[in-house]
Design an enzyme around this catalytic site. Structure first.
Site, short mmCIF file in Angstrom:
data_model
loop_
_atom_site.label_atom_id
_atom_site.label_comp_id
_atom_site.label_asym_id
_atom_site.label_seq_id
_atom_site.Cartn_x
_atom_site.Cartn_y
_atom_site.Cartn_z
N LYS A 1 -3.29 -6.05 -11.39
CA LYS A 1 -2.31 -6.55 -10.40
C LYS A 1 -1.27 -5.46 -10.10
CE LYS A 1 0.93 -8.80 -8.23
NZ LYS A 1 0.93 -9.46 -6.96
N CYS B 1 7.35 -6.52 -4.19
CA CYS B 1 6.12 -6.18 -4.93
C CYS B 1 5.96 -4.68 -5.07
CB CYS B 1 4.93 -6.78 -4.20
SG CYS B 1 5.13 -8.54 -3.94
N1 SAJ Z 1 4.55 0.34 4.01
C1 SAJ Z 1 4.64 1.66 4.44
N2 SAJ Z 1 3.50 2.30 4.82
C2 SAJ Z 1 2.27 1.69 4.78
C3 SAJ Z 1 2.20 0.33 4.36
C4 SAJ Z 1 3.35 -0.32 3.98
O1 SAJ Z 1 5.71 2.29 4.47
O2 SAJ Z 1 1.26 2.34 5.14
C5 SAJ Z 1 5.77 -0.35 3.54
C6 SAJ Z 1 6.14 -1.58 4.34
O3 SAJ Z 1 6.90 -1.24 5.47
C7 SAJ Z 1 6.95 -2.36 3.32
C8 SAJ Z 1 6.25 -2.05 2.00
O4 SAJ Z 1 5.51 -0.88 2.24
O5 SAJ Z 1 8.28 -1.88 3.25
C9 SAJ Z 1 5.38 -3.16 1.43
O6 SAJ Z 1 4.61 -3.78 2.43
P1 SAJ Z 1 3.10 -4.31 2.22
O7 SAJ Z 1 2.69 -5.04 3.42
O8 SAJ Z 1 2.21 -3.18 1.83
O9 SAJ Z 1 3.16 -5.22 0.93
P2 SAJ Z 1 3.90 -6.58 0.47
O10 SAJ Z 1 4.93 -6.15 -0.54
O11 SAJ Z 1 4.34 -7.45 1.58
O12 SAJ Z 1 2.69 -7.33 -0.27
C10 SAJ Z 1 1.95 -6.68 -1.33
C11 SAJ Z 1 0.48 -6.87 -1.08
N3 SAJ Z 1 -0.25 -5.94 -1.95
C12 SAJ Z 1 -1.12 -5.03 -1.48
O13 SAJ Z 1 -1.40 -4.91 -0.32
C13 SAJ Z 1 -1.77 -4.15 -2.52
C14 SAJ Z 1 0.05 -8.30 -1.33
O14 SAJ Z 1 -1.35 -8.45 -1.28
C15 SAJ Z 1 0.55 -8.77 -2.71
O15 SAJ Z 1 0.28 -10.16 -2.87
C16 SAJ Z 1 2.04 -8.59 -2.78
O16 SAJ Z 1 2.34 -7.21 -2.57
C17 SAJ Z 1 2.49 -9.07 -4.16
O17 SAJ Z 1 2.99 -10.21 -4.27
O18 SAJ Z 1 2.28 -8.35 -5.14
#
Ligand code: SAJ
Length: 427
Positions: free
Chosen positions: A206, A260
């Site tokens: 995880k 996360c």
């Molecule tokens: N981000 C970037 N560049 C990218 C992708 C994302 O800068 O290429 C940034 C986003 O703007 C944001 C952050 O990363 O600030 C996180 O966004 P996200 O959409 O990647 O993730 P979360 O935190 O909304 O959700 C994640 C998810 N995990 C993964 O994709 C591995 C989700 O599946 C999990 O359930 C969640 O974390 C969790 O609860 O752990």
């Protein structure tokens, strides 16, 4: 499937509440437990205290059918699921107090043969080194007379009810029989694969999923900084490199937020700091992005009396969540610099923040730059007439590479052309 079995879910938040409702729908008799009386009161009326697509109807049905109810204290059950938050301490280590308290709170109700599942995100070895000892102290033998497992959730807000059913579930038991017992529980409604493993592998996988993304985003963010120094178009490089069949460079941005990606890597670092070199450097790179953005803004607007229209406060697009959002850090850095700010976010309510949120038009009034920090759909195509009429200088600095500008009278800067900001400073 009608199991006619009793379940007690401790924690009725974003994960616990939808999970309770799904188990109820699949035939379990579910008691949800929360320390928040409002959550309990609302659920018993068939209402919900959080927003999630489809959840309201589901909860209403299950409460009406008598399969779902809530109370402030745990009760006897065949299966206990703990889904309470794991906040972090000042030093970013995991604060396990809620998980520990929840575990202790169910002890008086445990019976031989019960299954105990922790869904909360926890540092590696927590099941073995923290939860099992609590059960042992109460004279249980985890894995023998009580089954104990970690089953992390991996759902995305907005899609929780779909992903709870469709996603693969990783189920890590303190021993094989515990994992199998917990797997049987999730088979009530999970259609995705159920992968059975050890508790520590489940904990670590995880955390590594979110760490993988954090590290890869750090790589993209570092590329932006390198490209700024060398006058390279970072966004074009990412696009070109991603044509390679085995390369997937992530997208750079103003930093990494949410509860996360910006939190979970620290749970690994705290347990093996000397070994977690790449992971901790990646955290530092992503945490440095707000300062990097502000350094670019200062080159664009050397006069600190200028007004900036800040667009977007949430940690990612099309949501209302400002937790750990890099936009909030950027705001405070800009305030410290002394800039005047017009702040606009169509997804954030005024009562969520302690500063004034403007309308689109008011934010633009006399501004010399629109600073885009979130990729909300509303920002992809901005009202260019208003930009040209209201702004003192029609300049857009887009840190999310999401805005499409049509008018040649609007100057566009993004992470792909930071060399142009540098040139401005030299001119
Ligand atoms: N981000 C970037 N560049 C990218 C992708 C994302 O800068 O290429 C940034 C986003 O703007 C944001 C952050 O990363 O600030 C996180 O966004 P996200 O959409 O990647 O993730 P979360 O935190 O909304 O959700 C994640 C998810 N995990 C993964 O994709 C591995 C989700 O599946 C999990 O359930 C969640 O974390 C969790 O609860 O752990």
């Amino acid at each position: 499937m009608n199991t006619n079995k009793n379940m007690c879910v401790i924690g009725l938040g974003y994960i616990g509440l939808p999970t309770s409702a799904m188990f109820a729908k699949s035939g379990w008799s579910v008691t949800g437990v929360d320390v928040n009386p409002l959550a309990v009161e609302k659920l018993n009326k068939g209402e919900i205290h959080i927003e999630e697509i489809g959840l309201k109807e589901l909860v209403e049905n299950e409460v009406e059918a008598g399969r779902l109810r809530a109370q402030l204290e745990p009760t006897e059950a065949d299966c206990f699921i703990i889904a309470v938050p794991t906040p972090h301490n000042e030093d970013n280590s995991a604060d396990l107090n809620y998980v520990i308290e929840a575990t202790k709170s169910m002890l008086p109700f445990l019976k031989e043969g019960n299954t105990v599942i922790i869904e909360s995100t926890i540092p590696p070895r927590t099941i073995n080194d923290v939860i099992a000892p609590i059960l042992k102290e109460a004279r249980w033998k985890p894995g023998k007379d009580i089954y104990l497992a970690h089953c992390p959730e991996r759902v995305l807000p907005g899609r929780i009810l779909i992903e709870l059913v469709e996603n693969t579930r990783i189920i890590g038991g303190i021993n094989e029989v515990s994992a199998q017992k917990a797997a049987d529980v999730y088979r009530s409604f999970v259609k995705g694969s159920i992968l059975v493993t050890s508790a520590v592998s489940a904990e670590m996988s995880k955390l590594m999923e979110n760490t993988y993304r954090d590290v890869n985003i750090a790589l993209a963010n570092e590329l932006v900084k390198i490209s700024e120094k060398l006058d390279v178009n970072a966004l074009e490089v990412i696009q070109l490199a991603n044509h390679h069949p085995r390369v997937n460079l992530h997208q750079p941005g103003p930093g990494v937020g949410g509860h996360c990606l910006a939190v979970d890597p620290y749970f690994i670092i705290e347990k093996a700091p000397e070994q977690s070199i790449l992971i901790s450097h990646s955290r530092k790179i992503n945490n440095s992005m707000p300062e990097f953005v502000v350094s670019q803004v200062k080159k664009l607007l050397p006069d600190i009396d200028s007004k900036i229209a800040v667009f977007g406060l949430t940690y990612k697009g099309n949501i209302d969540d400002v937790r750990e959002s890099p936009a909030m850090n950027i705001l405070s850095l800009l305030q410290t610099e002394g800039y005047k700010l017009g702040i606009y976010d169509p997804h954030v309510q005024q009562d969520q923040v302690n500063f004034y949120i403007s309308t689109f038009e008011d934010a633009l009034q006399n501004a010399e730059c629109i600073l885009v920090l979130t990729d909300h759909n509303e920002f992809k195509q901005l009202d260019e007439e208003s930009i040209l009429n209201k702004m003192k200088n029609p300049v857009v600095f887009d840190t999310k590479n999401c805005v499409v500008i049509n008018s040649s009278d609007i100057i566009y800067f993004g992470f792909g052309n930071l060399d142009k900001i540098k040139a401005l400073q030299k001119a």
